[in-house]
Design a protein around this motif. Structure first.
Motif, PDB file in Angstrom:
ATOM      1  N   ASN A  78      12.466  -9.854 -23.803  1.00  5.92           N
ATOM      2  CA  ASN A  78      13.793 -10.412 -23.559  1.00  5.92           C
ATOM      3  C   ASN A  78      14.818  -9.655 -24.410  1.00  5.92           C
ATOM      4  OD1 ASN A  78      16.158 -11.858 -23.434  1.00  5.92           O
ATOM      5  ND2 ASN A  78      15.138 -13.847 -23.377  1.00  5.92           N
ATOM      6  N   MET A  79      15.602  -8.803 -23.732  1.00  6.48           N
ATOM      7  CA  MET A  79      16.565  -7.945 -24.423  1.00  6.48           C
ATOM      8  C   MET A  79      17.983  -8.525 -24.413  1.00  6.48           C
ATOM      9  SD  MET A  79      14.485  -5.561 -25.315  1.00  6.48           S
ATOM     10  CE  MET A  79      15.669  -4.435 -26.061  1.00  6.48           C
ATOM     11  N   LEU A  80      18.120  -9.792 -24.021  1.00  2.00           N
ATOM     12  CA  LEU A  80      19.460 -10.393 -23.966  1.00  2.00           C
ATOM     13  C   LEU A  80      20.012 -10.596 -25.374  1.00  2.00           C
ATOM     14  CD1 LEU A  80      19.012 -13.148 -21.225  1.00  2.00           C
ATOM     15  CD2 LEU A  80      20.084 -10.902 -20.979  1.00  2.00           C
ATOM     16  N   LEU A  81      21.322 -10.425 -25.480  1.00  2.00           N
ATOM     17  CA  LEU A  81      21.974 -10.584 -26.781  1.00  2.00           C
ATOM     18  C   LEU A  81      22.856 -11.819 -26.770  1.00  2.00           C
ATOM     19  CD1 LEU A  81      23.143  -6.903 -27.294  1.00  2.00           C
ATOM     20  CD2 LEU A  81      21.044  -7.981 -28.103  1.00  2.00           C
ATOM     21  N   ASN A  82      23.092 -12.358 -27.964  1.00  2.00           N
ATOM     22  CA  ASN A  82      24.081 -13.421 -28.078  1.00  2.00           C
ATOM     23  C   ASN A  82      25.456 -12.774 -28.067  1.00  2.00           C
ATOM     24  OD1 ASN A  82      21.954 -15.235 -28.479  1.00  2.00           O
ATOM     25  ND2 ASN A  82      21.914 -14.709 -30.664  1.00  2.00           N
ATOM     26  N   GLU A  83      26.439 -13.588 -27.707  1.00  2.00           N
ATOM     27  CA  GLU A  83      27.797 -13.076 -27.589  1.00  2.00           C
ATOM     28  C   GLU A  83      28.295 -12.377 -28.859  1.00  2.00           C
ATOM     29  OE1 GLU A  83      31.668 -15.127 -25.917  1.00  2.00           O
ATOM     30  OE2 GLU A  83      29.879 -16.385 -25.942  1.00  2.00           O
ATOM     31  N   ASP A  84      27.942 -12.931 -30.017  1.00  2.00           N
ATOM     32  CA  ASP A  84      28.454 -12.358 -31.269  1.00  2.00           C
ATOM     33  C   ASP A  84      27.716 -11.085 -31.679  1.00  2.00           C
ATOM     34  OD1 ASP A  84      26.065 -13.567 -31.786  1.00  2.00           O
ATOM     35  OD2 ASP A  84      26.704 -14.585 -33.618  1.00  2.00           O
ATOM     36  N   GLU A  85      26.750 -10.650 -30.879  1.00  2.00           N
ATOM     37  CA  GLU A  85      26.019  -9.422 -31.207  1.00  2.00           C
ATOM     38  C   GLU A  85      26.531  -8.243 -30.398  1.00  2.00           C
ATOM     39  OE1 GLU A  85      21.511 -10.670 -32.251  1.00  2.00           O
ATOM     40  OE2 GLU A  85      22.133 -11.125 -30.201  1.00  2.00           O
ATOM     41  N   LEU A  86      27.441  -8.533 -29.448  1.00  2.00           N
ATOM     42  CA  LEU A  86      27.903  -7.477 -28.534  1.00  2.00           C
ATOM     43  C   LEU A  86      29.074  -6.684 -29.103  1.00  2.00           C
ATOM     44  CD1 LEU A  86      27.733  -9.450 -25.204  1.00  2.00           C
ATOM     45  CD2 LEU A  86      26.434  -7.402 -25.724  1.00  2.00           C
ATOM     46  N   MET A 119      17.174  -8.468 -19.068  1.00  2.00           N
ATOM     47  CA  MET A 119      18.339  -7.865 -19.727  1.00  2.00           C
ATOM     48  C   MET A 119      19.566  -7.908 -18.839  1.00  2.00           C
ATOM     49  SD  MET A 119      17.833  -3.739 -20.074  1.00  2.00           S
ATOM     50  CE  MET A 119      16.210  -3.130 -19.770  1.00  2.00           C
ATOM     51  N   ASP A 120      20.691  -7.600 -19.449  1.00  2.00           N
ATOM     52  CA  ASP A 120      21.957  -7.544 -18.747  1.00  2.00           C
ATOM     53  C   ASP A 120      22.123  -6.131 -18.183  1.00  2.00           C
ATOM     54  OD1 ASP A 120      24.562  -7.723 -17.865  1.00  2.00           O
ATOM     55  OD2 ASP A 120      25.436  -7.618 -19.878  1.00  2.00           O
ATOM     56  N   LEU A 121      22.122  -6.015 -16.863  1.00  2.00           N
ATOM     57  CA  LEU A 121      22.175  -4.705 -16.202  1.00  2.00           C
ATOM     58  C   LEU A 121      21.193  -3.745 -16.870  1.00  2.00           C
ATOM     59  CD1 LEU A 121      26.031  -4.426 -15.484  1.00  2.00           C
ATOM     60  CD2 LEU A 121      24.228  -5.248 -13.954  1.00  2.00           C
ATOM     61  N   MET A 122      21.660  -2.546 -17.295  1.00  2.00           N
ATOM     62  CA  MET A 122      20.736  -1.579 -17.893  1.00  2.00           C
ATOM     63  C   MET A 122      21.037  -1.395 -19.373  1.00  2.00           C
ATOM     64  SD  MET A 122      18.739  -0.847 -15.495  1.00  2.00           S
ATOM     65  CE  MET A 122      17.914   0.710 -15.777  1.00  2.00           C
ATOM     66  N   SER A 123      21.557  -2.449 -20.007  1.00  2.00           N
ATOM     67  CA  SER A 123      22.054  -2.322 -21.375  1.00  2.00           C
ATOM     68  C   SER A 123      20.978  -1.960 -22.401  1.00  2.00           C
ATOM     69  CB  SER A 123      22.731  -3.621 -21.793  1.00  2.00           C
ATOM     70  OG  SER A 123      21.801  -4.685 -21.664  1.00  2.00           O
ATOM     71  N   GLY A 124      19.721  -2.252 -22.125  1.00  3.19           N
ATOM     72  CA  GLY A 124      18.670  -1.959 -23.096  1.00  3.19           C
ATOM     73  C   GLY A 124      17.805  -0.788 -22.681  1.00  3.19           C
ATOM     74  N   PHE A 125      18.372   0.073 -21.846  1.00  6.50           N
ATOM     75  CA  PHE A 125      17.578   1.165 -21.297  1.00  6.50           C
ATOM     76  C   PHE A 125      17.916   2.479 -21.987  1.00  6.50           C
ATOM     77  CE2 PHE A 125      15.770   3.844 -17.984  1.00  6.50           C
ATOM     78  CZ  PHE A 125      14.657   3.109 -17.623  1.00  6.50           C
ATOM     79  N   HIS A 126      16.906   3.147 -22.535  1.00  6.78           N
ATOM     80  CA  HIS A 126      17.121   4.339 -23.344  1.00  6.78           C
ATOM     81  C   HIS A 126      17.065   5.638 -22.537  1.00  6.78           C
ATOM     82  CE1 HIS A 126      16.608   7.120 -26.759  1.00  6.78           C
ATOM     83  NE2 HIS A 126      15.587   7.639 -26.102  1.00  6.78           N
ATOM     84  N   TRP A 127      16.219   5.668 -21.523  1.00 10.99           N
ATOM     85  CA  TRP A 127      15.948   6.918 -20.818  1.00 10.99           C
ATOM     86  C   TRP A 127      17.152   7.394 -20.008  1.00 10.99           C
ATOM     87  CZ3 TRP A 127      10.524   7.349 -18.108  1.00 10.99           C
ATOM     88  CH2 TRP A 127       9.538   7.445 -19.096  1.00 10.99           C
TER      89      TRP A 127
END
Ligand SMILES: C[S@@+](CC[C@H](N)C(=O)[O-])C[C@H]1O[C@@H](n2cnc3c(N)ncnc32)[C@H](O)[C@@H]1O
Lengths: 213, 124
Positions: free
Chosen positions: B116-124, A99-107
Motif C-alpha cells: 500500500n503506497m498511499l500517502l496521507n495528505e500531510d505527506e504530499l 497507489m494513486d495513479l503511478m506516483s510510486g513507480f520508479h521505472w
C-alpha cells in the motif's frame, strides 16, 4: 480474449468497487481487436491503472500468459484485493499495488502497455476530493470538471512511463473532449487513434490509443 | 509482491524525499511458489531491471541463493542462470511485511501480497 469469470463477486462487493459495465467491456473488446499488435510487440510489462474488479487486467494477463508481467493499480484498497482474487480464480498472475495513479513507480520508460479506464463522469470537482476515504465508491466514476480531472493528472507522466514502442489505452466519453485530449497528448509527443467506440444509453464511449510519433 | 515488482517501486512521492529508491523490505511472511519458466521473458526483462536492487532485495530476505551479484557478459546463453533469475524475480513473494523508504524511514504495509503506497495528505 476470454472475459474472465466474476462469479465470486456479488452486490455487496459492488457497493465498494466498480461493477464492470459497458465501458469495461468496450475496453476488453478494443484490446482484443489489438491482440495481434500486442502479441507482436512482446510487452514485458503491462500496467492497468484503476483495475476495479480486475476484469480487464485479468483478461490481458490470460491472453499474454507468461510472456508479460501484468500489474494492477488502484487507489481503492478494496478494489486491489478483489483484483487479486479475480486473477487467482481465473488462474492467472497479476501483481497488485495500491497507489494513486503511478506516483510510486520508479521505472522510467519501461512500461510497454498502459491501460486506464478512468473515472470519467462529469461531476463537481469536490466529488473527487470531498470523500477522503480511499475506499469510497465515488472515486470509481467521479471525474470532476469535463470528467478530466483524474486523467489529466496522468497525461504528463505518460512520456516518462511508456517504453519506446509502448502503447497507452484510455477510455473516455465525448464529454471529456477527445479532440482536446488529442491536442494535449500531441504536445507530449504522442499520436492518437480511436480503437473502438460505442453509443450506449446516452453515453458515447471511446477507447483511445496513444503511441509515440 | 514479487521481487520483480519491488524493482519498480519508489517512495519519491513523499514530501522531502528525492529518490526514494530502492525501498527496504521487512518480510514477515514469504511464500515460494513454482511458476512456469519462460526464458524468453526473463531475457527481455533483465535489461529493464536494476540488478543491484534485485540482488540486494533477494539477499535482504534471505533468498539470493547463488544468484550472481553482478550480471556476467554472456548470460543470454546461460540457462541455469536464467532459471535462477526467474526464481528470484517471480517465485519468491512477500506476503506480509513492510517496504521502507530509504530516506525518511516511512513504512508502507504489505498485506496479503499487496503493498500500500498511499500517502496521507500531510505527506504530499
Ligand atoms: C471506471 S472504474 C474502472 C474499473 C475497471 N478497470 C473496469 O474497467 O471495470 C475506475 C477505477 O479507477 C480507480 N481510481 C480512481 N482514481 C484513481 C487514482 N487516482 N489512482 C488509481 N486508481 C484510481 C477507481 O477506484 C476505480 O476502480
Amino acid at each position: 480474449m476470454d472475459t474472465p469469470s466474476l462469479s465470486h463477486l456479488s452486490v455487496k462487493d459492488y457497493a465498494q468497487i466498480y461493477e464492470p459495465a459497458e465501458d469495461s467491456f468496450l475496453l476488453i473488446d478494443a484490446l482484443e481487436q489489438d491482440l495481434i499488435f500486442l502479441q507482436k510487440m512482446k510487452p514485458s510489462v503491462c500496467v492497468e491503472i484503476g483495475s476495479g474488479s480486475g476484469v480487464v487486467i485479468t483478461a490481458v494477463a490470460k491472453a499474454l500468459g507468461t510472456n508479460s508481467h501484468c500489474i494492477a493499480i488502484d487507489i481503492n484498497p478494496v478494489a486491489c484485493g478483489v483484483t487479486q482474487r479475480t486473477a487467482q480464480l481465473n488462474h492467472t498472475e497479476v501483481e497488485v499495488v495500491t497507489m494513486d495513479l503511478m506516483s510510486g513507480f520508479h521505472w522510467d520508460n519501461r512500461i510497454d502497455v498502459l491501460i486506464f479506464n478512468p473515472p470519467y463522469v462529469v461531476t463537481p470537482s469536490e466529488e473527487i476530493l470531498e470523500n477522503k476515504v480511499y475506499g469510497d465508491i465515488t472515486r470509481a466514476w467521479a471525474g470532476g470538471e469535463r470528467g478530466r480531472e483524474v486523467m489529466d493528472r496522468l497525461f504528463p507522466m505518460v512520456p516518462n512511463l511508456l517504453s519506446l514502442y509502448g502503447a497507452f489505452y484510455l477510455v473516455v466519453i465525448s464529454e471529456n473532449c477527445p479532440d482536446d485530449i488529442k491536442r494535449v497528448m500531441d504536445e507530449l509527443g504522442f499520436d492518437m487513434n480511436i480503437v473502438k467506440e460505442r453509443k450506449v444509453r446516452g453515453e458515447h464511449l471511446l477507447v483511445l490509443k496513444f503511441v509515440r510519433k | 509482491m514479487k521481487l520483480l515488482t519491488h524493482n519498480m517501486l519508489t517512495s519519491k512521492c513523499l514530501k522531502g524525499v528525492n529518490v526514494g529508491y530502492p525501498l527496504g523490505i521487512v518480510a514477515k511472511d514469504i511464500k515460494v511458489l513454482e511458476t512456469e519458466f519462460n526464458s524468453e521473458f526473463v531475457l527481455r526483462i533483465i535489461p529493464k531491471l536494476d540488478w543491484d536492487t534485485l540482488w540486494n532485495a533477494a539477499d535482504s530476505i534471505g533468498h539470493s541463493g547463488d544468484l550472481p551479484r553482478t550480471l556476467c557478459d554472456d548470460y543470454e546463453n546461460d540457462v541455469e542462470f536464467l532459471k535462477k533469475a526467474h526464481h528470484v524475480l517471480l517465485e519468491v513473494e512477500v506476503i506480509n511485511g513492510e517496504l521502507v523508504c530509504p530516506e525518511s524511514g516511512r513504512k508502507f504495509a504489505i498485506n496479503k501480497g499487496i503493498p500500500n503506497m498511499l500517502l496521507n495528505e500531510d505527506e504530499l
